[in-house]
Design a protein around this motif. Sequence first.
Motif, mmCIF file in Angstrom:
data_model
loop_
_atom_site.group_PDB
_atom_site.id
_atom_site.type_symbol
_atom_site.label_atom_id
_atom_site.label_comp_id
_atom_site.label_asym_id
_atom_site.label_seq_id
_atom_site.Cartn_x
_atom_site.Cartn_y
_atom_site.Cartn_z
ATOM 1 N N LEU A 75 1.916 1.777 -3.500
ATOM 2 C CA LEU A 75 1.017 2.211 -4.260
ATOM 3 C C LEU A 75 0.413 3.678 -4.003
ATOM 4 O O LEU A 75 0.100 4.415 -4.774
ATOM 5 C CB LEU A 75 -0.442 1.348 -3.918
ATOM 6 N N ARG A 76 0.429 4.006 -2.744
ATOM 7 C CA ARG A 76 -0.025 5.302 -2.206
ATOM 8 C C ARG A 76 1.176 6.295 -2.879
ATOM 9 O O ARG A 76 0.731 7.400 -3.573
ATOM 10 C CB ARG A 76 0.149 5.528 -0.854
ATOM 11 N N LEU A 101 -6.774 0.975 -3.792
ATOM 12 C CA LEU A 101 -5.367 1.770 -4.334
ATOM 13 C C LEU A 101 -5.333 1.573 -5.759
ATOM 14 O O LEU A 101 -5.099 2.461 -6.362
ATOM 15 C CB LEU A 101 -4.434 1.482 -3.504
ATOM 16 N N ARG A 102 -5.203 0.209 -5.990
ATOM 17 C CA ARG A 102 -4.979 -0.167 -7.457
ATOM 18 C C ARG A 102 -6.252 0.462 -8.276
ATOM 19 O O ARG A 102 -5.957 0.954 -9.535
ATOM 20 C CB ARG A 102 -4.910 -1.605 -7.714
ATOM 21 N N ILE A 105 2.865 5.837 -5.863
ATOM 22 C CA ILE A 105 2.435 6.131 -7.113
ATOM 23 C C ILE A 105 1.276 6.962 -7.386
ATOM 24 O O ILE A 105 1.110 7.629 -8.532
ATOM 25 C CB ILE A 105 2.325 4.576 -7.668
ATOM 26 N N ASN A 152 -5.757 4.241 -8.812
ATOM 27 C CA ASN A 152 -4.442 4.220 -10.055
ATOM 28 C C ASN A 152 -4.898 4.098 -11.115
ATOM 29 O O ASN A 152 -4.747 5.050 -11.888
ATOM 30 C CB ASN A 152 -3.595 3.071 -9.361
ATOM 31 N N ILE A 163 -9.012 3.738 2.672
ATOM 32 C CA ILE A 163 -8.217 3.172 1.471
ATOM 33 C C ILE A 163 -6.888 3.027 1.756
ATOM 34 O O ILE A 163 -6.362 1.889 1.087
ATOM 35 C CB ILE A 163 -8.138 4.332 0.395
ATOM 36 N N GLU A 164 -6.391 3.461 2.879
ATOM 37 C CA GLU A 164 -4.909 3.110 3.307
ATOM 38 C C GLU A 164 -4.285 2.008 3.062
ATOM 39 O O GLU A 164 -3.163 1.676 2.542
ATOM 40 C CB GLU A 164 -4.697 3.700 4.742
ATOM 41 N N ASP A 165 -4.966 0.764 3.698
ATOM 42 C CA ASP A 165 -4.471 -0.454 3.640
ATOM 43 C C ASP A 165 -5.243 -1.562 2.768
ATOM 44 O O ASP A 165 -5.333 -2.469 3.070
ATOM 45 C CB ASP A 165 -4.476 -0.948 4.959
ATOM 46 N N ARG A 166 -5.961 -0.945 1.764
ATOM 47 C CA ARG A 166 -6.683 -1.739 0.791
ATOM 48 C C ARG A 166 -5.965 -1.575 -0.643
ATOM 49 O O ARG A 166 -6.460 -0.883 -1.455
ATOM 50 C CB ARG A 166 -8.124 -1.282 0.790
ATOM 51 N N PRO A 167 -5.089 -2.479 -0.623
ATOM 52 C CA PRO A 167 -4.489 -2.376 -2.047
ATOM 53 C C PRO A 167 -5.309 -2.518 -3.212
ATOM 54 O O PRO A 167 -5.174 -1.801 -4.249
ATOM 55 C CB PRO A 167 -3.557 -3.834 -2.019
ATOM 56 N N PRO A 188 0.741 -1.180 0.159
ATOM 57 C CA PRO A 188 0.005 -0.040 0.116
ATOM 58 C C PRO A 188 0.849 1.342 0.029
ATOM 59 O O PRO A 188 0.444 2.130 -0.652
ATOM 60 C CB PRO A 188 -0.929 -0.111 1.447
#
Lengths: 236, 236
Positions: free
Chosen positions: A131-132, B131-132, A134, B135, B124-128, A128
């Motif tokens: 990802l953050r 986040l993806r 990026i 992105n 959202i912090e720790d939810r890849p 994460p």
Amino acid sequence: MKPVVTIEPNWQLCSDCAVRASAVCSSLDAAELREFGHLGRRVHFSSGQTVFSEEDITTSFYNLLEGVMRLYKLLPDGRRQIVGFALPGDFLRMNISGRHNFSADAIGAVTVCQFAKSPFGRFIEDRPHLLRRINELAIRELSQARDHMVLLGRRSADEKVAAFLLGWRERLVSLKRALDTIPLPMNRQDIADYLGLTIETVSRTLTKLERPGVIEIIHGGISLLDPAKVEALAAA
Amino acid sequence: MKPVVTIEPNWQLCSDCAVRASAVCSSLDAAELREFGHLGRRVHFSSGQTVFSEEDITTSFYNLLEGVMRLYKLLPDGRRQIVGFALPGDFLRMNISGRHNFSADAIGAVTVCQFAKSPFGRFIEDRPHLLRRINELAIRELSQARDHMVLLGRRSADEKVAAFLLGWRERLVSLKRALDTIPLPMNRQDIADYLGLTIETVSRTLTKLERPGVIEIIHGGISLLDPAKVEALAAA
DNA sequence: CGTGGGATTGAGGCTGCTCAAATTTGGTGG
DNA sequence: CCACCAAATTTGAGCAGCCTCAATCCCACG
């Protein structure tokens, strides 16, 4: 045609990488950085070479380490719009369909850190913080892109050139370099294609700024003799 | 001035939200969706209202549910560049400094799903996967932004208008609507400010397309009588 | 010292802008 | 339902900024 030199995997180089602090990898800790380093390889390009093309299905992400690149799109009839200049620390990613949607040429010698798509994707997948990071870079790029739209759509030639000089200086300064004169590694045609002008207009505009002593045109760059005046011309 | 109607938290509404499939939330499972729903509230805006302003330090993320918004930036002297039109499913985020770098007005009635910055950030912090997804949306926006730069910098008025009509139709179509005619909720000035033209030029160009029967100008929209001709003019 | 590519300068033209007026559209109230 | 007003759009005339085409200049380099 492609005298590309590939250096061995650079995991031992990451820790003292020049762009360590500003690039994507700034969000990695020491252990991660070592693993990450295994994924990338340094590649050199010489002046004028194409690093990747818009239409290619590309398999790589790029992290620019040294040099400057022009990022551009072409219309079928050859008209070109430069959508940005990349500087060390900039991260160039593909979109979902696996293509960059622009082409990239080296302006002068360039070194990139190249990552294959799949391992890179796997590496970031569950991190994460990466990802953050990026995300953060993408947002910043979006912001720049929108600023540039305003320039392209709503500013006069004079304003475009003035804004370009200031913006370019700004980017170089934030790259830690102290500047007496602003180096302009790109040629006039590049500047024109970046600003949505012709090469003649760019040249004339620069001359017009030089005549009253607002700027001085030097070989390979210019210096702002009267920065306040240039800022006024840029009209915020 | 701001007859904004706030509806209660909409966690029970998320599951049958109109933009469920296309928006950020498409990456959430049922349980997450319920939690996520608690964070957002639906807010309505009427035609012409400003949802947020460029210079404000904003505290919210927005997910557009219904309606159309114009996203724009202003120069100090009032010149305006519309950097995009938002449609249902579009996600509007702030940048690191906590500002949107553009303003947003409702074009016609609009409903948004509004999220407060901090809880949203924590969620959202720790939810890849989220986040993806975010992105992915950012990358797509960047791609659109670069296409628009080409339009603004390197295309003629005719090409701009033709490309706009096609692009707008494309977006509406991908929003599932079958179209006989293309609705244009924005006014001519909006179109002009989007394309980097004046209102007169937009009007003249549309008339020029209508005269030989390439398009038909209808109340609140146009229809493409000869789409192939329009595509040829857009000179993609 | 000559050569060639990039940059500059000049002359003239065209696209899109400015200013202004006419026309259409939409809304409102009689 | 229709008259009337304000706003949006269209149309027109003239102009200016930037482009096009072409010639010249300036260096860097062999």
